[in-house]
Scaffold this active site. Structure first.
Site, PDB file in Angstrom:
ATOM      1  N   CYS A 101      -4.255 -27.670  15.983  1.00  0.00           N
ATOM      2  CA  CYS A 101      -3.357 -28.824  16.050  1.00  0.00           C
ATOM      3  C   CYS A 101      -4.032 -29.997  16.743  1.00  0.00           C
ATOM      4  CB  CYS A 101      -2.065 -28.459  16.776  1.00  0.00           C
ATOM      5  SG  CYS A 101      -2.176 -28.420  18.569  1.00  0.00           S
ATOM      6  N   HIS A 247       5.547 -15.707  16.889  1.00  0.00           N
ATOM      7  CA  HIS A 247       4.848 -16.633  17.786  1.00  0.00           C
ATOM      8  C   HIS A 247       5.680 -17.892  18.047  1.00  0.00           C
ATOM      9  CE1 HIS A 247       1.143 -18.594  19.421  1.00  0.00           C
ATOM     10  NE2 HIS A 247       1.755 -19.685  18.991  1.00  0.00           N
ATOM     11  N   GLU A 248       6.173 -18.496  16.986  1.00  0.00           N
ATOM     12  CA  GLU A 248       6.898 -19.759  17.128  1.00  0.00           C
ATOM     13  C   GLU A 248       8.219 -19.595  17.874  1.00  0.00           C
ATOM     14  OE1 GLU A 248       5.457 -22.533  16.531  1.00  0.00           O
ATOM     15  OE2 GLU A 248       3.731 -21.529  15.644  1.00  0.00           O
ATOM     16  N   HIS A 251       7.721 -20.013  21.460  1.00  0.00           N
ATOM     17  CA  HIS A 251       7.726 -21.418  21.867  1.00  0.00           C
ATOM     18  C   HIS A 251       9.144 -21.968  21.938  1.00  0.00           C
ATOM     19  CE1 HIS A 251       3.464 -21.908  21.976  1.00  0.00           C
ATOM     20  NE2 HIS A 251       3.275 -21.751  20.670  1.00  0.00           N
ATOM     21  N   HIS A 257       1.055 -20.907  25.208  1.00  0.00           N
ATOM     22  CA  HIS A 257       0.069 -19.954  24.703  1.00  0.00           C
ATOM     23  C   HIS A 257      -0.476 -19.064  25.805  1.00  0.00           C
ATOM     24  CE1 HIS A 257      -0.747 -22.759  21.078  1.00  0.00           C
ATOM     25  NE2 HIS A 257       0.118 -21.816  20.768  1.00  0.00           N
TER      26      HIS A 257
END
Length: 337
Positions: A101, A247-248, A251, A257
């Site tokens: 990103c 994973h998301e 968040h 991370h």
């Protein structure tokens, strides 16, 4: 009652597993990024020093005049969980070429992107969903922004499993709703510049990004070849949707991370690979935000990871990392030492 100074309580089976787990993890920290990203292993082309400097400058490491190239490179290595050499070694060169990103990693200390807490990290201010516990969050899919590779039913099943992973360890439940506008968590597949200031970049590179609580936006790159079954999807660049979803969601809940490569919150994922289970590092991090699901058994997860790591020959010297969450302190109370 005082105990004789030389008399110790026997070590329980759980104590044994927990102590071995501590030996399997040496302490590291990593500055996480927002939005999140998954990447692949690049081909090992030569990477020259000017290119490395451009990379470090682009992602925030060389934007201050008093930072040397070696210091910036060391910080980059630390953030990615690489051996910290301060030199452009082979591991570092391969990561410089990884798609990722565009959000800068290293910023001024007064506006640091994330606060570090052992191996897992949080967003600034440690935001979380601030509703009554047990917490219930709704989620919905944008019907105008789906992927041609999967049916709506397949996508729903994948996210149902992914949400269940996190719900099993914290007192938070996730309920699907058809009302996208009012849902707490809004999920969609978007291409290129889609209006949130973080444009996607096409096949491989940035696969998804998510914003901190209580924003709730979870965006996936529509250009990817999303898969739920690699036996059916033969593309060499196919990406496992459930791994990215797990994973998301981390968040969405407030985790950044991790530098633990086995953790769901580690930032990279190779094509045609899966990482759908939570690691102890993921669990301890999210429980420090929301508490523990009363039905969750941490000792079982510790024993499972310990036996797997010992079988893989990963026993290494530890410096004794002890996580300071309430849930883990309760666990430590059972270590009859």
């Amino acid at each position: 009652m005082r105990h004789h100074p030389y008399k110790r309580k026997p070590i329980t089976v759980f104590s044994f597993f927990f102590l071995i787990y501590l030996n399997l993890h040496s302490p590291q920290t990593i500055e996480a990024r927002n939005p999140s990203q998954f990447t692949i292993n690049p081909s090992r082309h030569n990477v020259n020093i000017p290119e490395i400097k451009r990379h470090l400058h682009r992602f925030g490491y060389l934007q201050r005049n008093n930072v040397s190239f070696e210091q910036a490179l060391s910080r980059y290595q630390k953030n990615l969980g690489l051996p910290i050499t301060g030199k452009p070694d082979s591991d570092t060169l391969s990561h410089v070429r990884l798609p990722r990103c565009g959000f800068p990693d290293d910023v001024d200390s007064k506006t640091m992107a994330f606060h570090t807490k052992q191996k897992y990290v949080y967003f600034p201010g440690r935001p979380r969903w601030t509703r009554d516990i047990p917490l219930q969050l709704t989620y919905a899919f944008s019907q105008e922004n789906l992927t041609p590779y999967l049916t709506p039913t397949q996508i729903q099943r994948v996210f149902r499993r992914a949400f269940a992973k996190w719900a099993s360890v914290i007192p938070v439940s996730f309920v699907e709703t058809e009302d996208y506008e009012i849902a707490d968590i809004k999920i969609g597949f978007f291409a290129g510049d889609h209006g949130d200031g973080e444009p996607f970049d096409g096949v491989l590179g940035v696969l998804a990004h998510t914003f901190s609580p209580e924003n709730g936006r979870l965006h996936l790159d529509k250009a990817e070849t999303w898969a739920v079954d690699f036996h059916e999807q033969k593309s060499t660049v196919a990406v496992d949707l459930e791994s990215v979803a797990v994973h998301e969601i981390g968040h969405v809940l407030g985790l950044g991370h991790s530098s633990v490569k086995d953790a769901a919150m580690y930032p990279t994922l190779k094509p045609r690979s899966k990482k759908v289970d939570l690691n102890v590092d993921d669990v301890v991090g999210v429980q420090s935000l929301y508490g523990t699901n009363p039905n969750f058994n941490l000792s079982s997860l510790l024993a499972s990871e310990t036996s797997t790591n010992v079988a893989d020959g990963m026993l290494v010297r530890s410096e004794g990392v002890i996580y300071s969450t309430l849930g883990t302190l309760l666990v430590l109370g059972f270590l009859n030492l």
